[in-house]
Motif scaffolding. Structure first.
Motif, mmCIF file in Angstrom:
data_model
loop_
_atom_site.group_PDB
_atom_site.id
_atom_site.type_symbol
_atom_site.label_atom_id
_atom_site.label_comp_id
_atom_site.label_asym_id
_atom_site.label_seq_id
_atom_site.Cartn_x
_atom_site.Cartn_y
_atom_site.Cartn_z
ATOM 1 N N ASP A 53 0.805 -1.218 0.000
ATOM 2 C CA ASP A 53 0.000 0.000 0.000
ATOM 3 C C ASP A 53 0.843 1.275 0.000
ATOM 4 O O ASP A 53 0.321 2.379 0.137
ATOM 5 C CB ASP A 53 -0.959 0.004 1.195
ATOM 6 N N TYR A 54 2.134 1.123 -0.178
ATOM 7 C CA TYR A 54 3.026 2.291 -0.185
ATOM 8 C C TYR A 54 4.175 1.970 -1.109
ATOM 9 O O TYR A 54 4.797 0.903 -0.985
ATOM 10 C CB TYR A 54 3.512 2.560 1.243
ATOM 11 N N LEU A 88 7.657 3.443 -3.443
ATOM 12 C CA LEU A 88 8.679 4.473 -3.479
ATOM 13 C C LEU A 88 9.598 4.238 -4.662
ATOM 14 O O LEU A 88 9.769 3.108 -5.129
ATOM 15 C CB LEU A 88 9.541 4.449 -2.202
ATOM 16 N N TYR A 138 13.666 5.040 -5.593
ATOM 17 C CA TYR A 138 14.966 5.469 -5.119
ATOM 18 C C TYR A 138 15.895 5.569 -6.320
ATOM 19 O O TYR A 138 15.785 4.819 -7.283
ATOM 20 C CB TYR A 138 15.553 4.457 -4.126
ATOM 21 N N PHE A 150 16.166 8.571 -1.660
ATOM 22 C CA PHE A 150 14.723 8.637 -1.871
ATOM 23 C C PHE A 150 14.380 9.714 -2.903
ATOM 24 O O PHE A 150 14.907 10.842 -2.852
ATOM 25 C CB PHE A 150 14.013 8.933 -0.556
ATOM 26 N N SER A 184 1.100 6.616 -2.030
ATOM 27 C CA SER A 184 0.334 5.642 -1.261
ATOM 28 C C SER A 184 -0.781 5.094 -2.144
ATOM 29 O O SER A 184 -1.142 5.691 -3.158
ATOM 30 C CB SER A 184 -0.250 6.265 0.000
ATOM 31 N N LEU A 237 2.307 -1.265 4.704
ATOM 32 C CA LEU A 237 2.208 -0.524 5.962
ATOM 33 C C LEU A 237 0.960 -0.867 6.739
ATOM 34 O O LEU A 237 0.814 -0.497 7.895
ATOM 35 C CB LEU A 237 2.255 0.984 5.704
ATOM 36 N N GLY A 249 1.614 -0.821 10.640
ATOM 37 C CA GLY A 249 1.966 0.557 10.309
ATOM 38 C C GLY A 249 3.330 0.981 10.776
ATOM 39 O O GLY A 249 3.766 2.080 10.506
ATOM 40 N N ALA A 250 4.062 0.111 11.458
ATOM 41 C CA ALA A 250 5.323 0.555 12.047
ATOM 42 C C ALA A 250 6.542 -0.103 11.445
ATOM 43 O O ALA A 250 7.651 0.353 11.645
ATOM 44 C CB ALA A 250 5.309 0.296 13.551
ATOM 45 N N THR A 251 6.359 -1.196 10.699
ATOM 46 C CA THR A 251 7.550 -1.911 10.261
ATOM 47 C C THR A 251 8.214 -1.258 9.068
ATOM 48 O O THR A 251 9.426 -1.268 8.969
ATOM 49 C CB THR A 251 7.225 -3.368 9.912
ATOM 50 N N ASN A 252 7.409 -0.725 8.127
ATOM 51 C CA ASN A 252 7.983 -0.008 6.986
ATOM 52 C C ASN A 252 9.029 -0.846 6.256
ATOM 53 O O ASN A 252 10.028 -0.324 5.802
ATOM 54 C CB ASN A 252 8.610 1.309 7.466
ATOM 55 N N LYS A 253 8.795 -2.148 6.172
ATOM 56 C CA LYS A 253 9.740 -3.036 5.494
ATOM 57 C C LYS A 253 9.602 -2.844 3.997
ATOM 58 O O LYS A 253 8.516 -3.009 3.447
ATOM 59 C CB LYS A 253 9.428 -4.483 5.874
ATOM 60 N N LEU A 254 10.683 -2.483 3.323
ATOM 61 C CA LEU A 254 10.658 -2.243 1.888
ATOM 62 C C LEU A 254 11.148 -3.465 1.120
ATOM 63 O O LEU A 254 12.177 -4.046 1.462
ATOM 64 C CB LEU A 254 11.537 -1.044 1.532
ATOM 65 N N PHE A 310 12.455 -4.372 -2.589
ATOM 66 C CA PHE A 310 12.996 -3.652 -3.738
ATOM 67 C C PHE A 310 12.931 -4.485 -5.008
ATOM 68 O O PHE A 310 13.051 -5.713 -4.975
ATOM 69 C CB PHE A 310 14.459 -3.273 -3.486
ATOM 70 N N GLY A 311 12.802 -3.785 -6.141
ATOM 71 C CA GLY A 311 13.009 -4.404 -7.436
ATOM 72 C C GLY A 311 14.496 -4.477 -7.739
ATOM 73 O O GLY A 311 15.332 -4.055 -6.929
#
Lengths: 113, 116
Positions: free
Chosen positions: B31-32, B34, B36, B46, B51, B95, B99-104, B106-107
């Motif tokens: 749901d989020y 980004l 880079y 970044f 979102s 998220l 809502g707190a882990t913010n684990k990304l 990546f491609g």
């Protein structure tokens, strides 16, 4: 503001040796991450700390990798013993708590021979 | 199983033209999102985020578009400049999980080369 600091920038070791990396996050950032980026791939999360507690270490090879974050600030990542496939760039990142982008350091390039 | 995919390893465009970088994802819980940017020997920086409640976010020359039904996002750079030459990584996060882990996740990245 000062960015995420990492050291050393480069490290070359032989397989079966041990190595440690250090990270100092941005001041006030509660969350700290260690990522591994193998050549040609995207960064992969190894471990995530919230203050000095571990939030996620599901992809950390715990038989050889360990990490700690003392007093909720600096962090070290250790590999013992190293394998050839551990050759990669190890990136440290930090973020304020919650919904925000990660800020990355310049990484440590590890070569295992 | 690669949850975030960037199928174009490289892209070359002329200065002043539009650069379009694409990214697909498989996890409908993301749901989020980004983007880079990474220069050699530096960490990722970044660039822009979006979102899942939006379908477009703009910041200067950079616009990110999100198509949730297709599980696809794209980054548009207009006009492209030689200084934009770098590797661009798409990343996604769930998220909604606490809502707190913010684990990304990546491609694999796309190398953009902007020719003067």
């Amino acid at each position: 503001e000062a960015g995420v600091a990492q050291s050393p920038r480069y490290k070359i070791i032989e397989k079966r040796q041990s190595v440690a990396f250090w990270c100092n996050p941005i001041s006030g950032h509660a969350t700290l991450y260690w990522y591994q980026q193998i050549l040609g791939q995207g960064p992969k999360l190894l471990i995530q700390f919230q203050n000095n507690g571990v939030v996620d270490d599901s992809q950390l090879p715990k038989d050889r990798f360990s990490a700690e974050r003392l007093k909720g600030v600096d962090s070290t990542l250790k590999i013992q013993p190293a394998k050839l496939e551990d050759s990669a760039v190890y990136l440290c990142a930090s973020s304020p708590q919650g919904y925000s982008p990660l800020h990355f350091g310049n990484g440590t390039r590890l070569t295992v021979t | 199983d690669q949850q975030v995919k960037q199928n174009s390893p490289s892209l070359s465009v002329q200065e002043g033209r539009i650069s379009i970088l694409n990214c697909d994802y498989t996890n409908s819980m993301f749901d989020y999102f980004l983007w880079y940017k990474k220069y050699p020997a530096e960490g990722p920086t970044f660039l822009i985020s979006i979102s899942s409640i939006k379908d477009k976010n703009e910041d200067g020359r950079f616009t990110v578009f999100l198509n949730k039904s297709a599980k696809h996002l794209s980054l548009h750079i207009v006009p492209s400049q030689p200084g934009d030459s770098a590797v661009y990584f798409c990343a996604a996060s769930d998220l909604g999980y606490g809502g707190a882990t913010n684990k990304l996740i990546f491609g694999t990245g796309t190398l953009l080369a902007v020719q003067p």
